[in-house]
Design an enzyme around this catalytic site. Structure first.
Site, PDB file in Angstrom:
ATOM      1  N   HIS A  62       0.830  -1.202   0.000  1.00  0.00           N
ATOM      2  CA  HIS A  62       0.000   0.000   0.000  1.00  0.00           C
ATOM      3  C   HIS A  62       0.862   1.249   0.000  1.00  0.00           C
ATOM      4  CE1 HIS A  62      -3.112  -2.670   2.229  1.00  0.00           C
ATOM      5  NE2 HIS A  62      -3.126  -2.884   0.932  1.00  0.00           N
ATOM      6  N   LYS A  72       5.003   6.609   7.548  1.00  0.00           N
ATOM      7  CA  LYS A  72       4.507   5.657   8.539  1.00  0.00           C
ATOM      8  C   LYS A  72       5.628   5.273   9.500  1.00  0.00           C
ATOM      9  CE  LYS A  72       1.227   3.338   5.473  1.00  0.00           C
ATOM     10  NZ  LYS A  72       0.852   2.061   4.855  1.00  0.00           N
ATOM     11  N   TYR A 132       0.438   1.450  13.696  1.00  0.00           N
ATOM     12  CA  TYR A 132       0.997   2.425  12.770  1.00  0.00           C
ATOM     13  C   TYR A 132       0.752   3.831  13.306  1.00  0.00           C
ATOM     14  CZ  TYR A 132      -0.455  -1.263   9.402  1.00  0.00           C
ATOM     15  OH  TYR A 132      -0.698  -2.429   8.736  1.00  0.00           O
ATOM     16  N   GLU A 143      -5.462   6.334  -1.384  1.00  0.00           N
ATOM     17  CA  GLU A 143      -4.854   5.043  -1.042  1.00  0.00           C
ATOM     18  C   GLU A 143      -4.798   4.137  -2.272  1.00  0.00           C
ATOM     19  OE1 GLU A 143      -3.658   4.139   2.081  1.00  0.00           O
ATOM     20  OE2 GLU A 143      -4.045   6.224   2.610  1.00  0.00           O
ATOM     21  N   ASP A 169      -5.912  -6.139  -2.781  1.00  0.00           N
ATOM     22  CA  ASP A 169      -4.514  -6.518  -2.950  1.00  0.00           C
ATOM     23  C   ASP A 169      -4.343  -7.602  -4.012  1.00  0.00           C
ATOM     24  OD1 ASP A 169      -3.840  -4.649  -1.052  1.00  0.00           O
ATOM     25  OD2 ASP A 169      -3.670  -6.099   0.579  1.00  0.00           O
TER      26      ASP A 169
END
Length: 193
Positions: A62, A72, A132, A143, A169
């Site tokens: 991602h 992140k 995260y 995204e 995915d």
């Protein structure tokens, strides 16, 4: 806190000291001084995310469109995971490179991933909890994903695992297709973030 620069430009692994006694464990997975020394700038936290996964769950690769991008700081609070970073930034000196960080609840190892890179992980134990800290809030339209099973990327997933993937995915384009479709962020835009 020990740090290691990863093969993806701007990405780092952090391994904190774990203090254990008869009561249990105390650890600080994010320490500002160590982070500043490695990355050279503070980490602005806009949101925290938490996921729990069964063994074999593969999440990612991602990434978030840039600008603004999303940095992140990730660690495994419970269980065990193989965490992967992939450089998806067009024009980056390490474009297409990847690296791994073994994460588990015992070491409390963490990783920082700058804007524009891709992130994925494979849960290696049931009830694996990933935590995260992210620099921007969630916006679904920003995204995107690249296939974690893309043969061109050749990510180092263990053999013999029955992966559990989301439809998103499973259907994500490979790196070459994402590049051709203009989906990937540009290194210069990410560097300005």
């Amino acid at each position: 806190m020990r740090t290691r620069e990863l093969a993806v430009s701007g990405a780092f692994e952090f391994t904190p000291d774990v203090h254990a006694d008869q009561r249990g464990v105390f650890v600080s997975p994010l320490q500002e001084d160590a982070f500043l020394a490695a990355v050279g700038r503070p980490f602005p936290v806009a949101q925290t995310n938490h996921s729990r996964s069964a063994r074999g769950v593969l999440r990612g690769v991602h990434f978030t469109t840039a600008p603004p991008g999303q940095a992140k700081y990730v660690h495994c609070a419970r269980g065990r995971a193989l965490d992967v970073v992939v450089d998806l930034r067009l024009g980056s000196p390490t474009f297409g490179a990847w690296d791994t960080v073994d994460m588990d609840e015992g070491t409390c190892r963490a990783a920082y991933y700058p804007e524009g890179v891709g992130h994925a992980f494979l849960a290696l134990a049931d009830d694996t909890v990933m935590s995260y800290l992210v620099s921007t809030g969630y916006r679904a339209e920003r995204e995107l994903a690249v296939s974690p099973l893309d043969k061109d990327l050749a990510l180092p997933w263990p053999v013999g695992v029955d992966f559990v993937l989301s439809d998103r995915d499973r259907l994500a384009p490979g790196l070459a297709e994402a590049t051709a479709r203009g989906l990937l962020p540009r290194y210069a835009d990410c560097a300005r973030a």
